[in-house]
Design an enzyme around this catalytic site. Structure first.
Site, PDB file in Angstrom:
ATOM      1  NE  ARG A 223     -79.426  51.880  22.466  1.00 18.22           N
ATOM      2  CZ  ARG A 223     -78.388  51.675  23.290  1.00 18.22           C
ATOM      3  NH1 ARG A 223     -78.507  51.859  24.589  1.00 18.22           N
ATOM      4  NH2 ARG A 223     -77.218  51.303  22.822  1.00 18.22           N
ATOM      5  CD  GLU A 265     -79.081  47.119  30.506  1.00 11.27           C
ATOM      6  OE1 GLU A 265     -78.544  47.081  31.619  1.00 11.27           O
ATOM      7  OE2 GLU A 265     -79.005  48.111  29.741  1.00 11.27           O
ATOM      8  CE  LYS A 317     -70.827  46.215  25.689  1.00  6.34           C
ATOM      9  NZ  LYS A 317     -72.134  46.663  26.170  1.00  6.34           N
TER      10      LYS A 317
END
Lengths: 355, 320
Positions: A223, A265, A317
């Site tokens: 993912r 990522e 974040k």
């Protein structure tokens, strides 16, 4: 293809750059014009040629410089790599998985020669040629996990599976989005995810844990996840927050295009054969806003995603304070035209910026 | 596709172990290496028995680090639905079959200072692989193995010859029994207990360990249930809009698959939870046989594990 490795830095003078090739294959993480958590898993078995999905462990132009940065982090803080005593076998599993994958996927860069338990490993980009005995730690300069992850881009969390849970019992973590292996070591899945907002209420972690515990040998998954980083820093760790946190205050309308990076990522998950543990490689890709804006679709979409993101997520974040500055910049690349579905740049089919 | 990844193999050896148990050796059809695995893992063997495709799980008993071949031992069940009889009577050396990648629902806890294995009958098979793994890694283990008779004691000779100090065998027909309470009482701190055998034995070990104050997470167990035959019944699959008939000798899961509806599974033995299915409507009674659902869930009429459980009654509608 032969990769031309960059000589670049991820600290101090920040000479990190993406070539045109790296930009085109950047894993842009938004498949639509908005973002919310989901268990967005898919099978990890290849992908379009040249994409970051194609190989089991992607090697790109930043490889050699990233490994140099990792060595520097480790020399200053050896606790970035840890393995609890029962995880040594899992470390050998990781070593085997990476050596076999890389030597098969990049035969021009890596070679593995096995004669029973006597293995010879050749890593041409890093100039390594070592012979050792598989499952005998005394024959390697580091433990098996540290040895191989000093030669592989991305962070690695190695998770033991027992008592219907996953446990963060080993890892190599030097390129992380503000989390600490030294803090999380020994925690279970719910404990190490405790700081994440909103996702618990949505039941995301219960479903994600169930999915991860059922990942089987021969069927890896993947993912994407993302955050924002000012300056192309690999090591945005809590341990070094005092060094990089302050850099978030240096953004100006003039420098934001060059300094502000989207950090993506590529997370993959493999069941390990001998230990039955899970390895969770977390590969970090950085791209500056100004490079992203050369792709019209990404420019339109990034503006809409950042604009509409719930405040809790922008806070978590770490860019809530810089969001107004980002939106001023990004709105210049959003002409209001619709975007095509999916993450790919679609340079041939998406219209150029009409503004 | 549901279930683990598949591997095409050839049967390269069939060895009768005793009156009830036969051992099968599988090698890859393409001659390549099989995946290494961890002790306690099983493989699901596909059997093409005429019209019926049977998928039965068997523990891998060979050396987990030996990629040249896998071996399994199959106990003949004359009253079962025919999977073990098919293996015993139809499978020949040289046959090509399909098996799944290894899946481990009964792994060693590698934190254990000592592994105490309790086996009943054919429940010995996962321990054979775990013992080989621990011997390679230098782990500390002890086996207590209950069999019906010496003649039916699969692998007793091999175990006592190679591991005389670690192996303890008990024969029912000689009125020998594991002195469980004392055995548990004498274990060093950090010991983990593993039990594989008939349901009665698993329940006995778990309840005794609990009464003796053992933490739940230090007692590990695995019991694969074979699906049992039963009265035929009819099921409506709401999502795929099909009505299917479950035959006497097939499981609900097999009937769903036969109808071309993809349903998730891993163990096919009521243990892993993958095939858990929501019940939309029913009139009749469930025959729950799994280890997965809690008692309240089984009583709720809202869930069923189609790999081993059945239904008797007029209407059953599933969310599948």
């Amino acid at each position: 293809m032969t990769i031309q490795f960059n000589d670049e830095t991820f600290r101090d003078d920040y000479t990190f750059r993406n070539s045109d090739w790296a930009l085109k294959r950047f894993p842009f993480p938004f498949h639509e014009d908005s973002y919310m958590y989901s268990v967005n898993m898919e099978q990890h078995r290849g992908g379009p040629e040249g994409s970051v999905y194609e190989k089991r462990f992607d090697v790109d132009e930043h490889y050699v410089s990233e490994m140099r940065d990792r060595a520097q982090v480790l020399s200053e803080d050896p606790l970035r790599c840890q393995s609890l005593p029962h995880m040594t076998l899992a470390g050998w599993d990781v070593l085997e998985l990476i050596m076999v994958s890389k030597s098969e996927d990049y035969p021009d860069l890596f070679e593995l020669h096995r004669d029973g338990n006597r293995w010879r490993w050749i890593n041409k980009p890093l100039g390594i040629d070592d012979t050792f005995t598989f499952l005998d730690e005394a024959t390697l300069p580091y433990g098996p996990l540290e040895y191989i992850t000093r030669q592989t881009q991305g962070d690695f969390a190695v998770l033991d599976q027992r008592d219907d849970n996953l446990w963060m019992d080993a890892g190599m973590v030097t390129t992380q989005a503000d989390w600490s292996l030294d803090f999380d070591i020994g925690m279970n899945f719910f404990e190490w995810h405790a700081p994440v907002p909103m996702a618990h209420e949505k039941g995301i972690f219960v479903r994600a844990l169930k999915f991860l515990m059922n990942i089987q040998q021969g069927a890896p998954a993947r993912r994407l996840n993302w955050t924002m980083t000012v300056n192309p820093l690999l090591d945005t760790s809590p341990e070094n927050y005092h060094k990089w946190g302050i850099q978030k205050t240096t953004l100006t309308p003039e420098n934001i295009g060059a300094k502000q990076h989207l950090r993506v990522e590529l997370q993959t998950f493999f069941r390990l054969p001998r230990s039955n543990a899970l390895v969770f490689p977390i590969r970090c890709y950085l791209c500056s806003f100004q490079d992203l804006m050369t792709v019209p679709k990404w420019g339109r979409r990034l503006h809409r995603v950042v604009r509409d993101l719930p405040a809790e997520l922008a806070t978590y974040k770490g860019f809530i304070d810089n969001r107004p500055l980002m939106l001023d910049y990004l709105s210049g690349f959003d002409d209001g035209l619709p975007t095509s579905p999916g993450i790919w740049p679609d340079l041939e089919t998406e219209p150029p910026l009409a503004k | 596709m549901s279930g683990a990844e598949k591997i095409a193999v050839k049967v390269t050896e069939i060895v009768p172990v005793n009156d009830l148990v036969t051992r099968f050796r599988f090698e890859r059809v393409d001659g390549g290496a099989l995946p290494t695995f961890s002790g306690g893992a099983h493989t699901v063997v596909e059997m093409q028995d005429g019209e019926i495709t049977r998928l039965n799980p068997y523990s891998l008993m060979s050396d987990p680090m030996d990629p040249s071949a896998y071996t399994i031992s199959v106990r003949r069940d004359d009253k079962g639905r025919g999977g073990s009889l098919f293996m015993h009577q139809k499978v020949q050396v040289g046959d090509e079959m399909t098996i799944s990648y290894p899946v481990n629902l009964f792994p060693l806890d590698l934190r254990a200072k000592k592994h105490l294995f309790l086996a009943g009958g054919i429940g010995i098979t996962p321990f054979l692989a775990q013992i080989k793994q621990l011997e390679r890694l230098g782990g500390h283990w002890e086996l207590h193995y209950a069999c019906r008779t010496p003649a039916l004691g699969s692998y007793v000779d091999e175990l006592t010859a190679h591991h005389p100090n670690e192996t303890h065998v008990y024969y029912d027909d000689q009125d020998q029994a594991i002195d469980l309470k004392n055995l548990l009482d004498g274990q060093p701190l950090g010991t983990h207990v593993y039990v594989c055998g008939p349901k009665g034995m698993i329940d006995w070990v778990r309840s005794t360990a609990q009464a003796e104050g053992w933490p739940r997470e230090m007692v590990h167990y695995e019991e694969f249930l074979a699906p049992q035959p039963g009265k035929p019944f009819e099921v409506k699959l709401a999502v795929s809009n099909k009505v299917i008939a479950v035959g006497e000798h097939e499981s609900l899961l097999e009937a769903i698959e036969r109808a071309g509806v993809d349903a998730p599974y891993l163990c096919r033995g009521g243990a892993c939870g993958q095939c858990e299915t929501d019940v939309i409507d029913y009139a009749g009674k469930f025959i729950h046989r799994d280890h997965w659902l809690e008692e309240e869930q089984q009583a709720s009429g809202k869930k069923i594990m189609p790999c081993v459980s059945r239904f008797e009654g007029r209407t059953l509608v599933l969310d599948r």
